[in-house]
Design a protein around this motif. Structure first.
Motif, short mmCIF file in Angstrom:
data_model
loop_
_atom_site.label_atom_id
_atom_site.label_comp_id
_atom_site.label_asym_id
_atom_site.label_seq_id
_atom_site.Cartn_x
_atom_site.Cartn_y
_atom_site.Cartn_z
N MET A 13 0.81 -1.21 0.00
CA MET A 13 0.00 0.00 0.00
C MET A 13 0.85 1.27 0.00
O MET A 13 0.59 2.23 -0.73
CB MET A 13 -0.94 0.00 1.20
N ILE A 14 1.91 1.29 0.82
CA ILE A 14 2.77 2.48 0.88
C ILE A 14 3.49 2.68 -0.44
O ILE A 14 3.59 3.81 -0.95
CB ILE A 14 3.78 2.34 2.04
N SER A 15 3.99 1.60 -1.02
CA SER A 15 4.81 1.73 -2.23
C SER A 15 3.99 2.03 -3.48
O SER A 15 4.54 2.48 -4.48
CB SER A 15 5.63 0.46 -2.46
N SER A 16 2.68 1.80 -3.44
CA SER A 16 1.87 2.00 -4.65
C SER A 16 0.80 3.06 -4.45
O SER A 16 0.95 4.21 -4.89
CB SER A 16 1.25 0.68 -5.09
N ALA A 17 -0.31 2.73 -3.78
CA ALA A 17 -1.44 3.65 -3.66
C ALA A 17 -1.05 4.93 -2.93
O ALA A 17 -1.39 6.04 -3.37
CB ALA A 17 -2.59 2.96 -2.93
N ILE A 18 -0.33 4.79 -1.81
CA ILE A 18 0.03 5.99 -1.04
C ILE A 18 1.04 6.83 -1.80
O ILE A 18 0.97 8.07 -1.80
CB ILE A 18 0.57 5.58 0.35
N SER A 19 2.00 6.19 -2.49
CA SER A 19 2.95 6.95 -3.31
C SER A 19 2.23 7.73 -4.41
O SER A 19 2.57 8.88 -4.70
CB SER A 19 3.98 6.01 -3.94
N ALA A 20 1.21 7.10 -5.02
CA ALA A 20 0.42 7.79 -6.05
C ALA A 20 -0.38 8.94 -5.44
O ALA A 20 -0.51 10.01 -6.04
CB ALA A 20 -0.51 6.80 -6.75
N ASP A 21 -0.92 8.74 -4.23
CA ASP A 21 -1.62 9.82 -3.53
C ASP A 21 -0.68 11.00 -3.29
O ASP A 21 -1.03 12.16 -3.53
CB ASP A 21 -2.15 9.33 -2.18
N LEU A 22 0.50 10.69 -2.80
CA LEU A 22 1.48 11.74 -2.49
C LEU A 22 1.91 12.50 -3.74
O LEU A 22 2.13 13.71 -3.70
CB LEU A 22 2.71 11.13 -1.80
N GLY A 23 2.06 11.77 -4.85
CA GLY A 23 2.52 12.39 -6.09
C GLY A 23 1.45 13.11 -6.86
O GLY A 23 1.74 13.79 -7.85
#
Length: 494
Positions: free
Chosen positions: A401-411
């Motif tokens: 989750m951190i490496s994909s969805a959350i990274s996309a949220d942050l970006g």
């Protein structure tokens, strides 16, 4: 309670075209192939260790001098194991450095070219490392280290590019479940690598490297000719244009607003609303985005644990329980199965809550208990597989989750609205920081295991999982408070 857009606008998947499906599958399998080649190395560690220390495993016979001289790298299996841990550390350090660079490069060059180049070049390096050196009977520690450094740099092109492409095609509505399912690519790659390696291991470990390298090279060619980087390439509107029609599109899952009720939907660092394309953000600007540093530090601790299972689980099963290497390879698949289910289910729940941190916190708390349970697993394959899957669910799920969805949220948060040129950079920062932690961890795992035993390795994992919770604790508290306020407002409105 207000349901998220995925439930308000019909089914999530009804809005996707066949282009979305193709992009999903191509990025999924491209990273799966990259992970399969990494998994091959962890799956053949026992065979490599035997090859590098012939005297340790052939005590009943006296080896000819020429065989001893050509194969002898280490006088004992323990020293060979320590060097294997050093190679993992070298790979992850170079991989981490490469992630910071690849993210920046990916935001400035064509993502398809960068990804295809990384896949094909990495496949050639893996082929030389594991196959050519064994065919030529050329064993050299310096060469192994240099090749693995280059492999780490080349493999680092994968994750920032595929996350950026996925972020260009899939908006934040339902991103948790879409990316949760998609982030299973790493686990599927692990399973694929384990199956490929175990199927040809009887012929020699060099053939395991040969098969995975050939498949990865072919995948790189397919990516070069088949991947569409963004909808704009074929004349479709970008996801930002689509999200303008969503009534709640101005409220991101990740934002810098301390009080989310006072969030201003029209705020943007862009001066005019007519700006449709901006330059890529700098590395410093990406680091300063809300949530990037806390999640990066948390991921450094969590990826250490997750990658320790990735690199050392087959070796642990073979070394600690005395199971055959091929059996240990196949059994280690259950950790990845748990990670796949965990990432998808937790992403789905976070979409419903419209918040990620509370879901992560609960999963990580339960991960501590699962680590305690797995460390005391009996010498029974069925029970071990069950405990392994549970551990993968609570550790691999949050890691995905951190490496994909959350990274996309942050970006793609509102502070950089209109700029898709931050996705790869932010992803590189989060995953790069995580890889630094994982790199340090792999050497520490081999050191702790050699001096204190496997039980202390699990104590170390518990400590790192606790540190993950600590780093995101401010975000956890803030998001839980927001959920409580939203619940209270909903009750009062009824």
């Amino acid at each position: 309670m207000a349901w998220p857009n995925i439930f308000q606008r019909g089914t999530l998947f009804s809005r996707f075209s066949h282009h979305h499906v193709v992009v999903f599958l191509l990025t999924f399998f491209s990273y799966s192939l990259l992970h399969a080649s990494r998994k091959t190395f962890s799956n053949v560690k026992v065979s490599i260790s035997k090859q590098w220390t012939p005297s340790a495993f052939n005590k009943s016979i006296r080896l000819p001098v020429e065989i001893w001289n050509s194969n002898h790298l280490f006088p004992s299996a323990e020293e060979a194991t320590l060097f294997l841990g050093t190679l993992d550390t070298i790979f992850l350090f170079s991989y981490a450095v490469g992630l910071f660079i690849s993210g920046i490069v990916g935001d400035r060059l064509n993502l398809r070219w960068v990804l295809s180049f990384g896949m094909c070049s990495s496949a050639l390096v893996v082929f030389v490392f594991g196959t050519v050196t064994e065919w030529l009977h050329f064993y050299n520690k310096g060469l192994y280290c240099c090749l693995w450094i280059v492999n780490g740099l080349l493999q680092s092109t994968g994750w920032p590019c595929v996350v950026a492409v996925m972020g260009n095609w899939f908006g934040k509505a339902g991103r948790g479940v879409v990316f949760g399912l998609w982030s299973a690519c790493a686990s599927v790659g692990n399973i694929l690598g384990a199956c490929l390696a175990s199927s040809v291991l009887q012929y020699g470990y060099e053939y395991a490297f040969l098969v995975t390298a050939a498949v990865q090279f072919a995948g790189g060619i397919v990516i070069f000719f088949g991947l569409l980087v963004s909808p704009e390439e074929i004349g479709l509107p970008g996801i930002e244009a689509e999200e303008n029609f969503e009534e709640d599109s101005h409220r991101p899952l990740i934002s810098g607003a301390e009080n989310e009720d006072e969030y201003e939907p029209n705020y943007s660092i862009q001066e005019g609303s007519t700006v449709t394309q901006v330059k890529a953000v700098s590395f410093y600007q990406a680091c300063c985005l809300p949530g990037v540093i806390p999640y990066s530090l948390a991921y450094a601790c969590l990826k250490l644990v997750n990658y320790s299972f990735f690199f050392w689980l087959p070796f642990y099963l073979s070394n600690n329980f005395g199971w055959k290497e091929a059996e240990a390879d196949k059994l280690s698949i259950w950790y990845d199965v748990g990670g796949i289910i965990g990432g998808t289910l937790q992403g789905f729940i976070s979409d419903i809550l419209q918040k990620r941190a509370p879901v992560l916190a609960l999963s990580l708390l339960l991960a501590v208990g699962s680590l305690v349970g797995y460390s005391r697993s009996p010498n029974d394959k069925s029970i071990n597989a069950l405990l392994m899957a549970v551990t993968g669910f609570f550790i691999g799920g949050p890691s995905n989750m951190i490496s994909s969805a959350i990274s996309a949220d942050l970006g793609r948060q509102e502070l950089i609205q209109g700029s898709s040129e931050a996705l790869a950079t932010v992803t590189g920062i989060v995953d790069g920081t995580g890889s630094i932690g994982a790199a340090v961890g792999q050497y520490l795992v081999s050191l702790i295991q050699d001096n204190l035993g496997w039980m202390w390795v699990f104590y170390f994992f518990i400590l790192m999982t606790s540190c993950t919770i600590l780093f995101i604790s401010p975000l956890i508290v803030r998001e839980i408070c927001y959920l409580m306020q939203r619940r209270q407002a909903h009750v009062l409105s009824e």
